[in-house]
Design a protein around this motif. Structure first.
Motif, PDB file in Angstrom:
ATOM      1  N   ILE A 133      10.080  12.598   7.296  1.00 26.21           N
ATOM      2  CA  ILE A 133      10.152  11.951   5.986  1.00 26.21           C
ATOM      3  C   ILE A 133       8.950  12.421   5.175  1.00 26.21           C
ATOM      4  O   ILE A 133       7.799  12.162   5.546  1.00 26.21           O
ATOM      5  N   TYR A 134       9.195  13.128   4.093  1.00 28.02           N
ATOM      6  CA  TYR A 134       8.094  13.816   3.413  1.00 28.02           C
ATOM      7  C   TYR A 134       8.060  13.531   1.910  1.00 28.02           C
ATOM      8  O   TYR A 134       9.046  13.091   1.313  1.00 28.02           O
ATOM      9  N   ARG A 135       6.904  13.828   1.311  1.00 28.35           N
ATOM     10  CA  ARG A 135       6.691  13.650  -0.126  1.00 28.35           C
ATOM     11  C   ARG A 135       7.224  14.862  -0.898  1.00 28.35           C
ATOM     12  O   ARG A 135       6.804  16.002  -0.680  1.00 28.35           O
ATOM     13  N   ARG A 136       8.133  14.608  -1.812  1.00 29.47           N
ATOM     14  CA  ARG A 136       8.711  15.684  -2.617  1.00 29.47           C
ATOM     15  C   ARG A 136       7.647  16.399  -3.463  1.00 29.47           C
ATOM     16  O   ARG A 136       7.648  17.638  -3.577  1.00 29.47           O
ATOM     17  N   SER A 137       6.762  15.643  -4.088  1.00 29.39           N
ATOM     18  CA  SER A 137       5.774  16.250  -4.984  1.00 29.39           C
ATOM     19  C   SER A 137       4.835  17.179  -4.234  1.00 29.39           C
ATOM     20  O   SER A 137       4.461  18.244  -4.741  1.00 29.39           O
ATOM     21  N   TRP A 146      -3.204   4.064   6.987  1.00 28.63           N
ATOM     22  CA  TRP A 146      -1.847   4.586   7.229  1.00 28.63           C
ATOM     23  C   TRP A 146      -0.946   4.235   6.054  1.00 28.63           C
ATOM     24  O   TRP A 146      -0.219   5.076   5.537  1.00 28.63           O
ATOM     25  N   PHE A 147      -1.025   2.986   5.616  1.00 37.67           N
ATOM     26  CA  PHE A 147      -0.229   2.548   4.474  1.00 37.67           C
ATOM     27  C   PHE A 147      -0.649   3.261   3.187  1.00 37.67           C
ATOM     28  O   PHE A 147       0.179   3.506   2.311  1.00 37.67           O
ATOM     29  N   ALA A 148      -1.939   3.589   3.085  1.00 32.35           N
ATOM     30  CA  ALA A 148      -2.415   4.290   1.886  1.00 32.35           C
ATOM     31  C   ALA A 148      -1.749   5.646   1.745  1.00 32.35           C
ATOM     32  O   ALA A 148      -1.518   6.124   0.625  1.00 32.35           O
ATOM     33  N   ASP A 149      -1.422   6.287   2.857  1.00 31.31           N
ATOM     34  CA  ASP A 149      -0.720   7.564   2.799  1.00 31.31           C
ATOM     35  C   ASP A 149       0.719   7.390   2.318  1.00 31.31           C
ATOM     36  O   ASP A 149       1.358   8.358   1.904  1.00 31.31           O
ATOM     37  N   MET A 150       1.228   6.179   2.371  1.00 28.71           N
ATOM     38  CA  MET A 150       2.573   5.905   1.876  1.00 28.71           C
ATOM     39  C   MET A 150       2.573   5.629   0.382  1.00 28.71           C
ATOM     40  O   MET A 150       3.554   5.897  -0.315  1.00 28.71           O
ATOM     41  N   SER A 151       1.493   5.078  -0.103  1.00 29.81           N
ATOM     42  CA  SER A 151       1.405   4.743  -1.525  1.00 29.81           C
ATOM     43  C   SER A 151       0.766   5.845  -2.357  1.00 29.81           C
ATOM     44  O   SER A 151       0.742   5.766  -3.586  1.00 29.81           O
ATOM     45  N   GLY A 152       0.235   6.884  -1.675  1.00 28.66           N
ATOM     46  CA  GLY A 152      -0.430   7.956  -2.395  1.00 28.66           C
ATOM     47  C   GLY A 152      -1.854   7.627  -2.765  1.00 28.66           C
ATOM     48  O   GLY A 152      -2.423   8.260  -3.666  1.00 28.66           O
ATOM     49  N   ALA A 153      -2.450   6.659  -2.068  1.00 28.46           N
ATOM     50  CA  ALA A 153      -3.792   6.198  -2.404  1.00 28.46           C
ATOM     51  C   ALA A 153      -4.877   6.833  -1.552  1.00 28.46           C
ATOM     52  O   ALA A 153      -6.055   6.498  -1.699  1.00 28.46           O
ATOM     53  N   SER A 154      -4.508   7.752  -0.643  1.00 30.18           N
ATOM     54  CA  SER A 154      -5.509   8.415   0.189  1.00 30.18           C
ATOM     55  C   SER A 154      -6.251   9.476  -0.620  1.00 30.18           C
ATOM     56  O   SER A 154      -5.749   9.983  -1.623  1.00 30.18           O
ATOM     57  N   THR A 162       4.836   5.746  -5.139  1.00 30.31           N
ATOM     58  CA  THR A 162       5.544   6.929  -4.632  1.00 30.31           C
ATOM     59  C   THR A 162       7.043   6.685  -4.538  1.00 30.31           C
ATOM     60  O   THR A 162       7.767   7.482  -3.933  1.00 30.31           O
ATOM     61  N   TYR A 163       7.511   5.624  -5.135  1.00 27.58           N
ATOM     62  CA  TYR A 163       8.941   5.317  -5.106  1.00 27.58           C
ATOM     63  C   TYR A 163       9.716   6.486  -5.723  1.00 27.58           C
ATOM     64  O   TYR A 163       9.437   6.924  -6.828  1.00 27.58           O
ATOM     65  N   GLY A 164      10.693   7.005  -4.993  1.00 26.98           N
ATOM     66  CA  GLY A 164      11.502   8.112  -5.476  1.00 26.98           C
ATOM     67  C   GLY A 164      10.946   9.484  -5.154  1.00 26.98           C
ATOM     68  O   GLY A 164      11.590  10.498  -5.423  1.00 26.98           O
ATOM     69  N   ASP A 165       9.736   9.516  -4.562  1.00 25.89           N
ATOM     70  CA  ASP A 165       9.070  10.792  -4.287  1.00 25.89           C
ATOM     71  C   ASP A 165       9.202  11.191  -2.828  1.00 25.89           C
ATOM     72  O   ASP A 165       8.390  11.932  -2.299  1.00 25.89           O
ATOM     73  N   TRP A 166      10.236  10.704  -2.159  1.00 19.44           N
ATOM     74  CA  TRP A 166      10.405  10.963  -0.737  1.00 19.44           C
ATOM     75  C   TRP A 166      11.734  11.659  -0.457  1.00 19.44           C
ATOM     76  O   TRP A 166      12.677  11.558  -1.243  1.00 19.44           O
TER      77      TRP A 166
END
Length: 494
Positions: free
Chosen positions: A198-202, A303-311, A342-346
């Protein structure tokens, strides 16, 4: 109809994943074991979570209808409120159902569930479980291990097992896991947890010039059976400032159920460490040394920060099943609509190596009152094998269990999945079933033991010390073998 909640214990880690956000209107997550199983080589936040005991007054109203109960009581034991809510829905759709359901919910946090369930099964009597659940971390104990003799094979419930499995096209690994040592089916789940990447499109566009799942799958070696291309991709990502994963534990979930992996216990009852598990030690070390991970721990804030793009340097992706998207990444993405967080960026693509992570299996007590068998069969069948649009499987896959707009999930029935749509705005409109359905075919469940939970935790602890430079590889392996010999009385093979 009324339902008495005998004991409710919910781990704070699971509650966070349910409530943290992204606007899910679905039922509680099916990722029950995620809060207790070690998914990282460091301590998971769920292991430190404190549980609260809630004992509502007798006669507390449930979501079920107010009538019924003439047939007596069916006792249901589980570790979250997920299955009780499913049964509420069953009763709502079947108002003539004559039984009251008594649900006992004891979280797996701190190992509370299994001893309580074992005692209740052993004690028997009118308060014994009629239906009970087990998760990936300990299902083998109840289907093939020390407690298997309490389970009633599905055929003894009156289910034509071979015909129904074929009609529903149930994922083979779930059948392997739920079958007893005589090969009879004792347990099935309602979801499948075959994993993908499961990866980030951007990030994909920035680094590789495309976010197309088929192309990204090729770039990381999706379906290749090895990690060669994955490590090449890791180098490329690192050059652009991105770690390929957040935690080395993200990779452990792949290695521990690698289809090529062997059981922890060999034919002589000795501890063995196969190549795939040994390889994880090297993977963890190179992730750490090369900066290819963010050195986070699963279920932790970083770990959660990597999901929200906050890292500071956002991880490219995560290995996981559909539930990781629905109840964890979505809940921690920092938004509720496309363009927020990051909603929609996966997106989802093939994992280099097939695996599964998590799952819940449902069982019936062979010592139940004979009069309850038909009703218990009806509930279990509706949850695990019914492929009609009125069954749990179809409603779960299409997000309609609680009405339109609920969370869609990957379910056990391939027949249901073939007529379901897994398209999600969260994934940029991608149909996730295009990847999760094939992933279930690669998953393997015949190499598990009843000791896996203990052994996995001991192993990842030592791998962490090796990856962090606290021990040599040899010392870490020696410490692992010593701990298993001490804790389980299982000596290592020569």
């Amino acid at each position: 109809m009324k339902k008495k909640l005998l004991a409710t214990i919910l781990s704070s880690a699971l509650v966070v994943s349910m409530l943290a956000g992204c606007g899910s209107t679905a039922e509680a997550p099916a990722a029950d074991d995620a809060a207790t199983e070690e998914a990282t080589t460091d301590d998971a936040a769920a292991d430190d979570a404190e549980s609260d005991v809630v004992k509502p007054e007798d006669g507390e109203e449930s979501a079920a209808p107010a009538d019924g109960g003439e047939g007596g009581t069916i006792n249901l034991w589980t570790f979250t409120d997920e299955i009780p809510k499913m049964v509420d829905k069953y009763i709502e759709d079947h108002p003539d159902f004559p039984y009251t359901i008594n649900s006992t919910i004891i979280a797996t946090t701190d190992g509370a569930y299994q001893p309580a369930l074992d005692q209740a099964l052993t004690a028997g009597g009118e308060d014994a479980p009629d239906i009970y659940a087990a998760e990936e971390a300990f299902i083998i104990k109840y289907s093939k291990g020390d407690m298997q003799d309490f389970a009633m094979p599905y055929e003894d419930l009156g289910i034509d097992v071979d015909a129904e499995l074929a009609a529903a096209d149930i994922a083979p690994y779930t059948v392997d896991v739920g079958s007893n040592t005589d090969g009879k089916l004792d347990a099935l789940g309602y979801q499948t947890t075959g994993g993908a990447f499961i990866y980030r499109r951007s990030i994909a566009k920035d680094v590789f010039g495309t976010d197309d799942p088929a192309e990204i799958s090729s770039i990381i070696g999706g379906g290749s059976g090895n990690f060669d291309k994955f490590w090449e991709a890791a180098k490329t990502l690192k050059d652009k400032g991105y770690p390929i994963v957040s935690s080395d534990g993200d990779l452990w979930n792949v290695c521990k159920h690698d289809p090529s992996s062997k059981s922890w216990i060999d034919a002589d009852g000795k501890l063995q460490i196969d190549d795939s598990k040994l390889a994880f030690m090297d993977y963890a070390k190179q992730l750490y040394d090369n900066g290819w991970s963010n050195k986070t721990s699963a279920w932790g804030d970083a770990w959660f920060a990597d999901m929200s793009g906050a890292s500071d340097a956002n991880a490219f992706g995560f290995f996981g099943p559909a539930w990781l998207i629905n109840y964890t990444i979505a809940a921690n993405c920092g938004g509720e609509a496309v363009g927020e967080g990051t909603y929609g960026d996966w997106a989802v693509c093939d994992s280099p190596v097939g695996f599964f992570w998590g799952g819940t299996w449902i069982m019936a007590n062979k010592n139940m009152d004979e009069a309850k068998k038909e009703a218990v069969k009806d509930i279990i069948y509706w949850i695990t094998l019914d492929t009609s649009e009125d069954g749990l499987q179809y409603k779960w896959a299409n997000g309609t269990l609680n009405g339109e707009g609920g969370t869609k999930d990957s379910v056990a029935s391939g027949t249901v999945m073939s007529k379901s749509d897994g398209s999600l705005d969260f994934l940029g409109g991608q149909n996730m079933f295009d990847y999760f359905v094939p992933a279930n075919k690669y998953a393997k469940g015949d190499n598990m033991t009843q000791y896996d939970e203990t052994i996995n935790n001991a192993y990842t602890e030592q791998v962490s010390q090796y990856a962090n430079g606290e021990k040599s590889k040899e010392d870490a392996i020696a410490s692992f073998k010593e701990k298993i010999a001490t804790d389980l009385g299982i000596e290592a093979a020569e």
